[in-house]
Scaffold this active site. Structure first.
Site, mmCIF file in Angstrom:
data_model
loop_
_atom_site.group_PDB
_atom_site.id
_atom_site.type_symbol
_atom_site.label_atom_id
_atom_site.label_comp_id
_atom_site.label_asym_id
_atom_site.label_seq_id
_atom_site.Cartn_x
_atom_site.Cartn_y
_atom_site.Cartn_z
ATOM 1 N N HIS A 189 -88.361 -26.451 16.926
ATOM 2 C CA HIS A 189 -88.110 -26.640 18.194
ATOM 3 C C HIS A 189 -88.938 -28.079 18.621
ATOM 4 O O HIS A 189 -88.528 -28.561 19.623
ATOM 5 C CB HIS A 189 -88.927 -25.476 18.883
ATOM 6 C CG HIS A 189 -88.651 -25.530 20.203
ATOM 7 N ND1 HIS A 189 -87.741 -25.303 20.935
ATOM 8 C CD2 HIS A 189 -89.879 -26.021 21.260
ATOM 9 C CE1 HIS A 189 -87.909 -25.410 22.410
ATOM 10 N NE2 HIS A 189 -89.212 -26.071 22.610
ATOM 11 N N ARG A 296 -78.478 -26.087 25.805
ATOM 12 C CA ARG A 296 -79.197 -25.092 25.345
ATOM 13 C C ARG A 296 -79.730 -24.266 26.682
ATOM 14 O O ARG A 296 -80.573 -24.864 27.415
ATOM 15 C CB ARG A 296 -80.203 -25.700 24.511
ATOM 16 C CG ARG A 296 -79.883 -25.986 23.340
ATOM 17 C CD ARG A 296 -81.148 -26.393 22.518
ATOM 18 N NE ARG A 296 -80.905 -26.534 21.216
ATOM 19 C CZ ARG A 296 -80.630 -27.821 20.610
ATOM 20 N NH1 ARG A 296 -80.747 -29.019 21.284
ATOM 21 N NH2 ARG A 296 -80.575 -28.081 19.177
ATOM 22 N N ARG A 332 -73.681 -23.252 25.892
ATOM 23 C CA ARG A 332 -73.901 -22.247 24.943
ATOM 24 C C ARG A 332 -74.441 -21.297 25.326
ATOM 25 O O ARG A 332 -75.380 -21.129 26.123
ATOM 26 C CB ARG A 332 -74.633 -23.005 23.539
ATOM 27 C CG ARG A 332 -74.901 -22.223 22.472
ATOM 28 C CD ARG A 332 -75.654 -22.652 21.494
ATOM 29 N NE ARG A 332 -77.103 -22.844 21.703
ATOM 30 C CZ ARG A 332 -78.191 -23.342 20.965
ATOM 31 N NH1 ARG A 332 -77.662 -23.731 19.717
ATOM 32 N NH2 ARG A 332 -79.226 -23.392 21.369
ATOM 33 N N GLU A 431 -71.837 -23.084 12.414
ATOM 34 C CA GLU A 431 -73.379 -23.174 11.753
ATOM 35 C C GLU A 431 -73.559 -22.325 10.592
ATOM 36 O O GLU A 431 -74.862 -22.322 10.259
ATOM 37 C CB GLU A 431 -74.415 -23.269 12.967
ATOM 38 C CG GLU A 431 -74.301 -21.836 13.898
ATOM 39 C CD GLU A 431 -75.147 -22.211 15.141
ATOM 40 O OE1 GLU A 431 -76.284 -23.028 15.128
ATOM 41 O OE2 GLU A 431 -75.221 -21.240 15.968
ATOM 42 N N ASN A 454 -77.962 -28.239 11.907
ATOM 43 C CA ASN A 454 -79.467 -27.695 11.829
ATOM 44 C C ASN A 454 -79.482 -26.378 11.150
ATOM 45 O O ASN A 454 -80.028 -26.174 10.159
ATOM 46 C CB ASN A 454 -80.133 -27.610 13.237
ATOM 47 C CG ASN A 454 -80.002 -28.964 14.145
ATOM 48 O OD1 ASN A 454 -79.691 -29.877 13.698
ATOM 49 N ND2 ASN A 454 -80.088 -28.734 15.497
ATOM 50 N N ASP A 455 -78.700 -25.526 11.610
ATOM 51 C CA ASP A 455 -78.427 -24.269 11.009
ATOM 52 C C ASP A 455 -77.642 -24.197 9.914
ATOM 53 O O ASP A 455 -77.798 -23.595 8.808
ATOM 54 C CB ASP A 455 -78.198 -23.026 12.030
ATOM 55 C CG ASP A 455 -78.902 -22.570 12.904
ATOM 56 O OD1 ASP A 455 -80.167 -22.129 12.332
ATOM 57 O OD2 ASP A 455 -79.013 -22.662 14.105
ATOM 58 N N ARG A 465 -85.426 -23.818 8.071
ATOM 59 C CA ARG A 465 -85.336 -25.155 8.909
ATOM 60 C C ARG A 465 -86.881 -25.379 9.590
ATOM 61 O O ARG A 465 -87.116 -26.340 10.002
ATOM 62 C CB ARG A 465 -84.469 -25.176 9.799
ATOM 63 C CG ARG A 465 -84.605 -24.177 11.051
ATOM 64 C CD ARG A 465 -83.366 -24.030 11.966
ATOM 65 N NE ARG A 465 -83.528 -24.872 13.179
ATOM 66 C CZ ARG A 465 -82.666 -24.926 14.038
ATOM 67 N NH1 ARG A 465 -81.455 -24.033 13.878
ATOM 68 N NH2 ARG A 465 -82.636 -25.650 15.108
ATOM 69 N N CYS A 502 -72.937 -30.858 17.526
ATOM 70 C CA CYS A 502 -74.039 -31.058 18.159
ATOM 71 C C CYS A 502 -75.563 -30.805 17.447
ATOM 72 O O CYS A 502 -76.524 -30.819 18.110
ATOM 73 C CB CYS A 502 -74.046 -29.931 19.223
ATOM 74 S SG CYS A 502 -73.901 -28.425 18.652
HETATM 75 C C1 PEP Z 1 -77.655 -26.314 15.224
HETATM 76 O O1 PEP Z 1 -78.119 -25.357 14.712
HETATM 77 O O2 PEP Z 1 -77.233 -27.147 14.632
HETATM 78 C C2 PEP Z 1 -77.936 -26.449 16.726
HETATM 79 C C3 PEP Z 1 -77.212 -27.456 17.332
HETATM 80 O O3 PEP Z 1 -78.429 -25.487 17.360
HETATM 81 P P1 PEP Z 1 -80.011 -25.101 17.348
HETATM 82 O O4 PEP Z 1 -80.759 -26.329 16.864
HETATM 83 O O5 PEP Z 1 -80.300 -24.907 19.046
HETATM 84 O O6 PEP Z 1 -79.945 -23.907 16.663
HETATM 85 MG MG MG Z 2 -78.150 -23.235 15.613
#
Ligand code: PEP
Ligand code: MG
Length: 577
Positions: A189, A296, A332, A431, A454-455, A465, A502
């Site tokens: 975060h 978000r 989202r 994701e 990211n996920d 992560r 994203c």
């Molecule tokens: C992701 O998972 O790539 C994403 C954009 O969502 P978040 O980072 O909010 O999980």
């Molecule tokens: Mg995500």
């Protein structure tokens, strides 16, 4: 001079004094007091002081935000004048001989709970305001500052074990030069927040971070994941020069940020923003965002004591959509669970929260959360270009279930005569690896995909992560992740659906040639990255990159892929050095 190595969490360099961040804990424990009259006088003084604080914030909001935002603080002042609330608090102090901190917090909780239970949306929304005001009064009583950064005289580098989403809400961002975090990784975060603000950050720098004294000079090199404490003169000079060069590159790119991103052979790519609130929205437009690829919505649910009402959400979404007019805004739906906790939901503790009842999984089990959000979004979309997106989709059946709830909301609003965005596109985040593998099936169900790297990286590589020890593994440049990305893009295009990205990979300069070569349609990123990515796209020739992407996917590691791109497209290496 001491050097710490961590994870490159947000690009850029900053040099400045360190500031150890300490969370402010409010102590509202019940204590017996000997002199109730003196305690009531102490409370009266705190109420007066809280009112003056609110007056100041109201004035600040009027000049820096909107009249509607400022109105909230007028409402806060009225709460402090509420005779029923104040007399109940004072009675408890007098009759039960308890301390003001406890009387204020317990009475406010009772009032807030009664309000939250009311059918009327207006009153339900006041529950959060009451708790906000009560916490302010308790802070005054305890003589602690509003924000952990309130004592900072000059901008500094924030050092912390880790920051929660709630901590970052309380930070005065104008006093932050960058971040150095002991734990966390590039997609935690704090890293996402730093990128959103365009501030350098190093995460996972180890617990030595906690020993650095407030005031010590330090360098945070967020591009290379390096932190230097008390640098010698020569090193400091070197970093100052690098900082100047990158500022020049950024300001040059910013001059053309409002123009479209066409490749040299004329292919246009949409470059949009990842945002979390209306301030981000304005910042995104200044940086050349052509819309929003990821809103978000968690920001509305954090730092409060009860769920936001439909009306509150409608107002917040509408304010953001207004900033973008007819440009697309991908909203989202709520993505909590994982590393984002919401205490008032009282969710059961899970052994593996990233693999648990997160995001859409929670929403499908909790229509009381999901439906008001969908209704608010659909209402706010009237006259705008709203797209709704579900996070954490793993199967076709969960998409169908979510669609069913959307249709129920639409039917209800039709019956109630409430206008809403009938034609809002519905898409999903890809994701979870299962979604990438069945992308051909999912593409038949929805209007678009947005790839959440990211996920997707953490689940594909089985590497948390938020854990710096495995940060090297959860890298979206890994060929395993890039091959999944190719599968997703090809599957969507076979069904004539568009694909965005994203996840953080979309804002990585070295990824741009590969993603252009794979045919990604939309790039969504933290606003400060937009100008540079647009400039890079303008200097590429899409036709040449199909082969480049194919070759990159045959390489063995993230490092090899990055070295390969730098060698093939040398100008990118120059702009990110
Ligand atoms: C992701 O998972 O790539 C994403 C954009 O969502 P978040 O980072 O909010 O999980
Ligand atoms: Mg995500």
């Amino acid at each position: 001079m001491k050097k710490l190595n961590g994870v490159a969490a947000s690009r850029g360099i900053c040099i400045g004094p360190a500031f150890q961040f300490h969370r402010i804990e409010l102590d509202t424990e019940k204590k017996e007091i000997s002199d109730p009259n003196a305690e009531v006088a102490r409370l009266d003084a705190a109420l007066a002081s809280a009112k003056s604080q609110i007056d100041l914030i109201y004035q600040k909001a009027l000049t820096e935000a909107s009249e509607a935002d400022a109105e909230i603080f007028q409402a806060h002042k009225m709460i402090l004048d509420d005779p029923e609330l104040i007399s109940t608090i004072k009675n408890r102090i007098q009759c039960e001989r308890i301390n003001s901190e406890c009387a204020v917090s317990e009475t406010a909780e009772q009032f807030a709970a009664t309000m939250a239970a009311m059918e009327d949306e207006y009153f339900a929304a006041r529950a959060t305001d009451i708790m906000d005001v009560a916490n302010r009064v308790v802070r005054v009583l305890m003589n602690v500052a509003d924000s952990p950064t309130a004592d900072l005289k000059e901008p500094a580098i924030i050092l912390a074990d880790d920051l929660t989403p709630s901590d970052t809400v309380l930070l005065d961002k104008s006093k932050v030069l960058g971040f150095c975090i002991a734990r966390g990784s590039a997609t935690s975060h704090t890293a996402i927040l730093a990128r959103g603000l365009g501030l350098p950050a190093v995460a996972g720098a180890g617990l030595d971070v906690m020993d650095v004294k407030t005031g010590a000079t330090m360098v945070v090199d967020g591009s290379n994941g390096v932190v230097i404490i008390e640098p010698d003169e020569a090193i400091e000079k070197q970093y100052h020069q690098r900082m100047e060069t990158s500022k020049k590159i950024q300001s040059e790119a910013l001059k053309f940020a409002q123009s479209k991103a066409h490749t040299k052979d004329g292919i246009e790519f949409e470059v949009v923003a990842n945002i979390g609130n209306v301030e981000d929205a304005k910042f995104a437009v200044e940086n050349g965002a052509e819309g929003v690829g990821l809103l978000r919505t968690e920001f509305l649910y954090l730092e409060r004591n009860a769920l936001p009402t439909e009306e509150e959400q409608y107002q917040a979404y509408q304010a953001i959509m207004d900033v973008f007019g007819k440009h697309p805004v991908v909203l989202r739906t709520l993505d909590v669970g994982g590393d984002k906790e919401i205490p008032y939901l009282h969710l059961e503790k899970e052994m593996n929260p990233f693999l648990g009842e997160r995001a859409l999984r929670l929403c499908l089990n909790r229509p009381d959360i999901f439906k008001p959000q969908l209704r608010a979004a659909l209402r706010a979309g009237v006259g705008h270009n709203l797209k709704i997106m579900f996070p954490m989709v793993a199967t076709v059946s969960c998409v169908r279930k979510a669609m069913k709830v959307v249709n129920e909301c639409k039917d209800e609003m039709r019956k109630e005569g409430i206008p809403f965005a009938e034609d809002a596109e519905i898409g999903i985040m890809v994701e979870i690896p299962s979604a990438a593998v069945i992308a051909d099936q999912l593409a038949k169900e929805v209007d678009f995909f947005s790839i959440g790297t990211n996920d997707l990286s953490q689940y594909t590589m089985a590497a948390d992560r938020t854990n710096p020890k495995v940060a090297e593994l959860s890298d979206a440049f890994h060929p395993a992740v890039l091959r999944l990305i190719k599968m997703v893009i090809d599957a969507a295009h076979a069904e004539h659906k568009w694909v965005g990205m994203c996840g953080e990979l979309a804002g990585e300069p070295l990824a741009a040639p590969i993603l252009v070569g794979l045919g990604l349609d939309e790039f969504s990123m933290s606003p400060p990255f937009i100008p540079l990515v647009k400039q890079i796209i303008r200097n590429l020739t899409a036709e040449d990159l199909v082969k480049l992407a194919e070759n990159a996917l045959q390489l063995g590691s993230p490092k090899e892929i990055q070295v390969f791109v730098k060698r093939e497209i040398p100008f990118i290496a120059e702009v990110i050095s």
